[in-house]
Design a protein around this motif. Structure first.
Motif: not given
Length: 577
Positions: A37, A250, A12, A65, A59-60
């Motif tokens: 984050r 996360a 992340q 993202t 999230n990853f």
């Protein structure tokens, strides 16, 4: 094999670093960065209030993202935040729709030359649409109304067809809304380049939709059809109304929790200390009996040997990360360069001689100081063997790389405030006293000592009763001032901690986040001065709510080569929020 929490946290971090770099490149704003984050512009949080930009289960995923970052970039470039704030409705449903429409407006203004950004945001909206539909949120009337309205507005602003998978599903609702929203939809497309005029149409559309939802709520008594339709365990529409918050936490290492301090604001962000009479600065070795210190050193030697770390290889990596070219001497007898006066006499005896010049010689030099500041609070006792091993190896490797090092610690002289809290109680317990404990700063190794001379003192880390409570902000200031007193080109401070500032007496007399806010203030001031580069090394915790440059580690898995490599990258500037 599933990735560990530490690997997920690192992944992340890498995603956020890359996306922040892209954001800064697109907008030209060097203040944009991720912290905790969340995305910040300097010290100002930039919320992701448009539902299709929030990330819950991915999230990853770098692509998603990056798409969210592209959406924020367009918002920074194309939207006036002050005008938006003034015109934004206060009703939660109306605000959700208004925020969403403003985000779609700026996405519709992407230049044709930015095809990658267009593609990222187009795909991001389609992915959100499929997820919302496939998780069953459109089964409720409110979910269907919001989803259909979002599809209609997106289609009109982007001049693209609605998602084909759900086109038949929303057709009846779409027909019912067409007459209600038709005029406002036309205005959205017509005035998308003029934020103020667009906002007037967006306000009308948001009000009409909220009114329609209210009418349906009154017409139905079934609780599952009400606005709070997440009661069956599904995220529901309530998830869309959670403004200014990131999506689900996360799966990696936990995030350090912090918040706003009312007392900090009431005292106008001026840090207070009730008394400094009992504060001390001690060499840690003086607090340990000589024989016990030798025993601790033997124990630490065994722990280091058990790791099997190649210290020479680590030193080379640190040298590569920290060294800068520095003038060392001259190369004489060169055929070009500067004239060497000492060799001019050779020209008389040998007129054809050409090696009369000299050139500057450079070699890599690590003209810097790396200071480690250890949080010696009670909770760190559980990790102290791993932390001691880590520190001992890092100090040796840095010294081999020619880097000056310092090992410091911070704790308190007593639990629950000690003599400072006693004096406060005897003095009538004045309100908002500020810091209310005996600060104790510890020196395990100073910058002028070699590792060999300090190796016995370093072992004092293993003494468990040194660990009490932690007041981080003052410790960071103290460590920075020590660094600045050392003559060197660059200074690095790495704060090793497993939690937020914690002092029970101070929290009870002020509020829970008073020390947190002071630490943030100290870090912001030191970052602005840019004389010491401050980093956070989280022990089982992500410290990014405090430190812009940080690394989360899981020491429960042991001190391994991968961890040292990550710390080298942290010092060298790789892990940057």
């Amino acid at each position: 094999m599933s990735p560990s929490a530490q690997q997920l946290a690192r992944r992340q971090q890498v995603n956020e670093e890359l996306c922040a770099a892209a954001l800064r490149a697109i907008t030209g704003d060097a203040r944009l960065h991720y912290q905790g984050r969340r995305l910040y512009q300097g010290n100002k949080h930039l919320p992701l209030n448009a539902p299709h930009l929030r990330q819950a289960h991915d999230n990853f995923d770098f692509v998603q993202t990056r798409a969210a970052a592209d959406g924020v970039a367009m918002r920074v470039l194309q939207s006036d935040p002050e005008l938006h704030r003034q015109l934004c409705p206060t009703d939660p449903v109306e605000r959700l729709i208004f925020e969403w429409l403003e985000q779609l407006r700026v996405e519709s203004l992407i230049a044709p030359s930015l095809r990658g950004i267009q593609s990222n945001l187009h795909n991001r909206f389609l992915i959100w649409s499929r997820d919302f539909y496939r998780t069953g949120h459109t089964k409720s009337r409110h979910g269907m109304l919001l989803y259909t309205a979002a599809q209609m507005c997106w289609s009109r602003l982007m001049s693209k067809p609605v998602l084909e998978e759900t086109e038949d599903h929303i057709e009846s609702t779409r027909g019912a809304l067409a007459g209600l929203l038709g005029k406002s939809l036309s205005g959205l497309r017509r005035h998308r380049r003029e934020q103020h005029l667009f906002a007037l149409h967006a306000q009308t559309l948001a009000h009409l939709l909220a009114q329609r939802m209210e009418q349906e709520s009154q017409a139905r008594e079934d609780q599952d059809e009400s606005l709070a339709d997440g009661s069956d365990g599904k995220p529901g529409i309530n998830a869309l109304l959670e403004f200014d918050d990131q999506a689900d936490e996360a799966e990696g290492l936990p995030l350090a929790q912090s918040g706003a301090s009312k007392v900090w604001e009431q005292v106008r962000q001026q840090y207070r200390v009730f008394t400094t009479s009992y504060d001390t600065e001690r060499r840690a070795a003086t607090l340990v009996r000589a024989q016990q210190l030798r025993d601790y050193r033997d124990q630490l030697d065994r722990l280091v040997a058990a790791r099997g770390v190649n210290i020479f290889k680590l030193a080379r990596a640190l040298m590569a990360a920290l060294a800068r070219p520095g003038r060392d001497d001259w190369n004489f007898g060169q055929e070009e360069g500067r004239i060497d006066g000492a060799r001019l006499s050779q020209l008389v005896g040998s007129p054809t001689e050409r090696r009369l010049f000299k050139t500057e010689r450079y070699k890599p030099q690590a003209d810097c100081l790396v200071s480690f500041l250890l949080d010696c609070s009670g909770s760190m006792k559980a990790h102290i063997e791993q932390v001691s091993t880590l520190m001992d190896i890092m100090l040796r490797a840095l010294e081999m790389a020619g880097v000056a090092t310092e090992l410091l610690g911070f704790t308190t002289g007593a639990w629950h405030g000690g003599r400072a809290a006693r004096d406060w109680r005897q003095g009538g317990q004045v309100p908002q006293p500020g810091r209310l404990n005996e600060v104790q700063h510890l020196i395990f190794k100073d910058a002028n000592q070699s590792w060999r001379r300090a190796r016995q003192d370093i072992a004092a880390l293993l003494k468990p009763d040194l660990f009490r409570e932690g007041i981080d902000g003052e410790a960071v200031d103290w460590a920075c001032e020590r660094s600045l007193s050392h003559a060197c080109g660059r200074r690095y401070l790495i704060v090793v901690s497993d939690g937020c500032p914690a002092d029970g007496a101070t929290a009870l007399a002020n509020d829970a986040f008073y020390l947190d806010n002071h630490l943030k203030s100290v870090l912001a001031r030191r970052d602005q001065q840019a004389r010491v580069q401050i980093m956070g090394l989280g022990v089982g915790l992500d410290l990014s709510p405090f430190y812009r440059r940080c690394l989360a580690t899981d020491l429960a898995r042991g001190v391994d080569h991968e961890l040292f490599f990550d710390i080298v990258q942290l010092i060298g500037g790789r892990h940057h929020r």
